[in-house]
Design a protein around this motif. Structure first.
Motif, PDB file in Angstrom:
ATOM      1  N   LEU A 284      11.562  26.622  74.226  1.00 13.24           N
ATOM      2  CA  LEU A 284      10.924  27.260  73.075  1.00 13.24           C
ATOM      3  C   LEU A 284      11.855  27.297  71.864  1.00 13.24           C
ATOM      4  O   LEU A 284      11.413  27.110  70.724  1.00 13.24           O
ATOM      5  CB  LEU A 284      10.482  28.678  73.443  1.00 13.24           C
ATOM      6  CG  LEU A 284       9.321  28.781  74.447  1.00 13.24           C
ATOM      7  CD1 LEU A 284       9.054  30.236  74.804  1.00 13.24           C
ATOM      8  CD2 LEU A 284       8.064  28.132  73.886  1.00 13.24           C
ATOM      9  N   ILE A 285      13.142  27.529  72.095  1.00 10.19           N
ATOM     10  CA  ILE A 285      14.118  27.544  71.002  1.00 10.19           C
ATOM     11  C   ILE A 285      14.220  26.157  70.372  1.00 10.19           C
ATOM     12  O   ILE A 285      14.227  26.010  69.142  1.00 10.19           O
ATOM     13  CB  ILE A 285      15.492  28.015  71.507  1.00 10.19           C
ATOM     14  CG1 ILE A 285      15.443  29.504  71.875  1.00 10.19           C
ATOM     15  CG2 ILE A 285      16.576  27.776  70.452  1.00 10.19           C
ATOM     16  CD1 ILE A 285      16.691  30.011  72.561  1.00 10.19           C
ATOM     17  N   LEU A 286      14.296  25.130  71.210  1.00 12.21           N
ATOM     18  CA  LEU A 286      14.361  23.755  70.707  1.00 12.21           C
ATOM     19  C   LEU A 286      13.100  23.405  69.924  1.00 12.21           C
ATOM     20  O   LEU A 286      13.173  22.782  68.854  1.00 12.21           O
ATOM     21  CB  LEU A 286      14.554  22.777  71.868  1.00 12.21           C
ATOM     22  CG  LEU A 286      15.910  22.818  72.584  1.00 12.21           C
ATOM     23  CD1 LEU A 286      15.890  21.902  73.811  1.00 12.21           C
ATOM     24  CD2 LEU A 286      17.031  22.404  71.636  1.00 12.21           C
ATOM     25  N   ALA A 287      11.947  23.819  70.433  1.00 11.93           N
ATOM     26  CA  ALA A 287      10.682  23.555  69.747  1.00 11.93           C
ATOM     27  C   ALA A 287      10.651  24.269  68.394  1.00 11.93           C
ATOM     28  O   ALA A 287      10.182  23.707  67.393  1.00 11.93           O
ATOM     29  CB  ALA A 287       9.507  24.003  70.611  1.00 11.93           C
ATOM     30  N   ALA A 288      11.165  25.507  68.346  1.00 10.32           N
ATOM     31  CA  ALA A 288      11.194  26.266  67.093  1.00 10.32           C
ATOM     32  C   ALA A 288      12.094  25.591  66.063  1.00 10.32           C
ATOM     33  O   ALA A 288      11.736  25.495  64.874  1.00 10.32           O
ATOM     34  CB  ALA A 288      11.672  27.690  67.360  1.00 10.32           C
ATOM     35  N   LEU A 289      13.257  25.115  66.488  1.00 13.05           N
ATOM     36  CA  LEU A 289      14.163  24.404  65.584  1.00 13.05           C
ATOM     37  C   LEU A 289      13.522  23.123  65.071  1.00 13.05           C
ATOM     38  O   LEU A 289      13.649  22.773  63.887  1.00 13.05           O
ATOM     39  CB  LEU A 289      15.475  24.084  66.306  1.00 13.05           C
ATOM     40  CG  LEU A 289      16.365  25.275  66.662  1.00 13.05           C
ATOM     41  CD1 LEU A 289      17.544  24.805  67.508  1.00 13.05           C
ATOM     42  CD2 LEU A 289      16.862  25.963  65.396  1.00 13.05           C
ATOM     43  N   PHE A 290      12.826  22.430  65.948  1.00 11.84           N
ATOM     44  CA  PHE A 290      12.143  21.191  65.599  1.00 11.84           C
ATOM     45  C   PHE A 290      11.076  21.447  64.526  1.00 11.84           C
ATOM     46  O   PHE A 290      11.029  20.779  63.496  1.00 11.84           O
ATOM     47  CB  PHE A 290      11.510  20.587  66.849  1.00 11.84           C
ATOM     48  CG  PHE A 290      10.681  19.364  66.585  1.00 11.84           C
ATOM     49  CD1 PHE A 290      11.258  18.109  66.608  1.00 11.84           C
ATOM     50  CD2 PHE A 290       9.331  19.475  66.322  1.00 11.84           C
ATOM     51  CE1 PHE A 290      10.489  16.973  66.357  1.00 11.84           C
ATOM     52  CE2 PHE A 290       8.551  18.353  66.075  1.00 11.84           C
ATOM     53  CZ  PHE A 290       9.138  17.101  66.090  1.00 11.84           C
ATOM     54  N   ILE A 291      10.221  22.422  64.768  1.00  6.46           N
ATOM     55  CA  ILE A 291       9.107  22.708  63.854  1.00  6.46           C
ATOM     56  C   ILE A 291       9.627  23.191  62.502  1.00  6.46           C
ATOM     57  O   ILE A 291       9.132  22.782  61.449  1.00  6.46           O
ATOM     58  CB  ILE A 291       8.161  23.745  64.481  1.00  6.46           C
ATOM     59  CG1 ILE A 291       7.470  23.137  65.711  1.00  6.46           C
ATOM     60  CG2 ILE A 291       7.124  24.225  63.477  1.00  6.46           C
ATOM     61  CD1 ILE A 291       6.738  24.145  66.564  1.00  6.46           C
ATOM     62  N   THR A 292      10.639  24.058  62.513  1.00  4.26           N
ATOM     63  CA  THR A 292      11.219  24.554  61.269  1.00  4.26           C
ATOM     64  C   THR A 292      11.794  23.411  60.442  1.00  4.26           C
ATOM     65  O   THR A 292      11.553  23.325  59.224  1.00  4.26           O
ATOM     66  CB  THR A 292      12.324  25.581  61.563  1.00  4.26           C
ATOM     67  OG1 THR A 292      11.780  26.656  62.321  1.00  4.26           O
ATOM     68  CG2 THR A 292      12.913  26.123  60.266  1.00  4.26           C
TER      69      THR A 292
ATOM     70  N   TYR B 190      15.605  16.500  58.562  1.00  3.15           N
ATOM     71  CA  TYR B 190      14.722  15.627  59.344  1.00  3.15           C
ATOM     72  C   TYR B 190      15.393  14.985  60.552  1.00  3.15           C
ATOM     73  O   TYR B 190      14.783  14.910  61.626  1.00  3.15           O
ATOM     74  CB  TYR B 190      14.124  14.553  58.439  1.00  3.15           C
ATOM     75  CG  TYR B 190      12.759  14.098  58.885  1.00  3.15           C
ATOM     76  CD1 TYR B 190      11.670  14.954  58.827  1.00  3.15           C
ATOM     77  CD2 TYR B 190      12.560  12.821  59.382  1.00  3.15           C
ATOM     78  CE1 TYR B 190      10.418  14.549  59.230  1.00  3.15           C
ATOM     79  CE2 TYR B 190      11.313  12.401  59.789  1.00  3.15           C
ATOM     80  CZ  TYR B 190      10.241  13.266  59.713  1.00  3.15           C
ATOM     81  OH  TYR B 190       9.000  12.866  60.131  1.00  3.15           O
ATOM     82  N   PRO B 191      16.650  14.495  60.453  1.00  5.59           N
ATOM     83  CA  PRO B 191      17.279  13.898  61.637  1.00  5.59           C
ATOM     84  C   PRO B 191      17.415  14.866  62.810  1.00  5.59           C
ATOM     85  O   PRO B 191      17.513  14.441  63.960  1.00  5.59           O
ATOM     86  CB  PRO B 191      18.663  13.470  61.119  1.00  5.59           C
ATOM     87  CG  PRO B 191      18.470  13.275  59.659  1.00  5.59           C
ATOM     88  CD  PRO B 191      17.485  14.321  59.249  1.00  5.59           C
ATOM     89  N   ILE B 192      17.412  16.168  62.504  1.00  3.76           N
ATOM     90  CA  ILE B 192      17.494  17.159  63.579  1.00  3.76           C
ATOM     91  C   ILE B 192      16.307  17.017  64.518  1.00  3.76           C
ATOM     92  O   ILE B 192      16.422  17.206  65.735  1.00  3.76           O
ATOM     93  CB  ILE B 192      17.556  18.588  62.990  1.00  3.76           C
ATOM     94  CG1 ILE B 192      18.806  18.753  62.128  1.00  3.76           C
ATOM     95  CG2 ILE B 192      17.523  19.643  64.091  1.00  3.76           C
ATOM     96  CD1 ILE B 192      18.856  20.073  61.382  1.00  3.76           C
ATOM     97  N   THR B 193      15.149  16.660  63.951  1.00  2.00           N
ATOM     98  CA  THR B 193      13.939  16.535  64.782  1.00  2.00           C
ATOM     99  C   THR B 193      14.098  15.436  65.822  1.00  2.00           C
ATOM    100  O   THR B 193      13.630  15.571  66.951  1.00  2.00           O
ATOM    101  CB  THR B 193      12.699  16.261  63.908  1.00  2.00           C
ATOM    102  OG1 THR B 193      12.831  14.997  63.252  1.00  2.00           O
ATOM    103  CG2 THR B 193      12.510  17.353  62.883  1.00  2.00           C
ATOM    104  N   PHE B 194      14.753  14.336  65.445  1.00  2.00           N
ATOM    105  CA  PHE B 194      14.923  13.230  66.384  1.00  2.00           C
ATOM    106  C   PHE B 194      15.975  13.557  67.452  1.00  2.00           C
ATOM    107  O   PHE B 194      15.849  13.154  68.601  1.00  2.00           O
ATOM    108  CB  PHE B 194      15.290  11.949  65.637  1.00  2.00           C
ATOM    109  CG  PHE B 194      14.134  11.374  64.864  1.00  2.00           C
ATOM    110  CD1 PHE B 194      13.300  10.428  65.444  1.00  2.00           C
ATOM    111  CD2 PHE B 194      13.854  11.808  63.588  1.00  2.00           C
ATOM    112  CE1 PHE B 194      12.221   9.911  64.742  1.00  2.00           C
ATOM    113  CE2 PHE B 194      12.779  11.301  62.883  1.00  2.00           C
ATOM    114  CZ  PHE B 194      11.954  10.348  63.461  1.00  2.00           C
TER     115      PHE B 194
END
Length: 234
Positions: free
Chosen positions: A14-22, A59-63
């Motif tokens: 959930l933390i990773l998903a939150a960082l991704f979405i943000t 954006y690179p954080i998402t990948f």
């Protein structure tokens, strides 16, 4: 796996998903500011290189996050995060449209024209970003797992970089092409923004490889995962 471990794995997901979405949503909101990301002003074919949107910074954080989720939680969970990011982008767009529609008070620090100037192109940016994002993220996940199967779970650096480089090129090309097509960016900037964006993302992909290794190492040690083994969340 114990119940305690399952709950810990769920929280981390959930933390990773939150960082991704943000990271994804913020990149769509701040994209209209451009800067030089390198001190040298270089021109190739009369096109300035190294001029880039600040929207590319998160954006690179998402990948990196999708690669980490793919490695630890599997392809299905990575795809779920991608789809959730699309929903979050659309929802943020709806909020912006409503905020833009209501009139500002006489004492508001941000006037209607200022708000419209900053966020007026957000709808096109979000649409362009979502199309590019869909292509790039799903390609990234597909290529990542192709190399993972081919290498039997070994050579993490190989699948991380190969999947990210290819998908980031697709992402950058699609976004810049659509923004130029809608006349938000002049076509004269197309080549420079494309080359600068791809170079930036390739360099970031190389730099984030140690962080991916560290994240995978910590997760596998924490949950005692074998090579090519993935966490199964209920």
């Amino acid at each position: 796996m114990t119940l305690k471990d399952k709950l810990a794995a769920q929280r981390i997901y959930l933390i990773l998903a939150a960082l991704f979405i943000t990271s994804l949503v913020v990149s769509n909101l701040i994209f209209q500011k451009f800067f030089y990301w390198y001190p040298l002003h270089i021109e190739v074919f009369n096109t300035k290189l190294f001029e880039i949107s600040v929207g590319i910074l998160p954006y690179p954080i998402t990948f990196l996050i999708t690669d980490l989720i793919s490695e630890i939680y599997g392809k299905k969970r990575a795809n779920q995060v991608v789809l959730t990011g699309i929903f979050a982008s659309v929802f943020s767009l709806l909020i912006i449209l409503v905020a833009n529609a209501v009139p500002a008070t006489s004492w508001s620090h941000v006037k209607d024209d200022t708000f419209a100037h900053v966020f007026g192109n957000s709808a096109i940016a979000v649409c362009a970003s979502m199309l590019a994002y869909l292509f790039a993220q799903f390609i990234d996940i597909q290529v990542y797992h192709f190399w993972k199967r081919l290498t039997k779970g070994k050579h993490l650096w190989l699948r991380n970089n190969f999947s990210t480089w290819f998908s980031q090129f697709i992402d950058t090309f699609t976004i810049v092409f659509l923004l130029c097509s809608f006349h938000i960016i002049e076509w004269t900037n197309f080549t420079g923004l494309l080359v600068s964006g791809v170079l930036f993302k390739v360099i970031v992909a190389l730099c984030d490889t140690p962080f991916l290794y560290l994240g995978v190492y910590i997760m596998k040690r924490r949950f005692q995962l074998e090579v090519n083994e993935e966490l199964q969340l209920v």
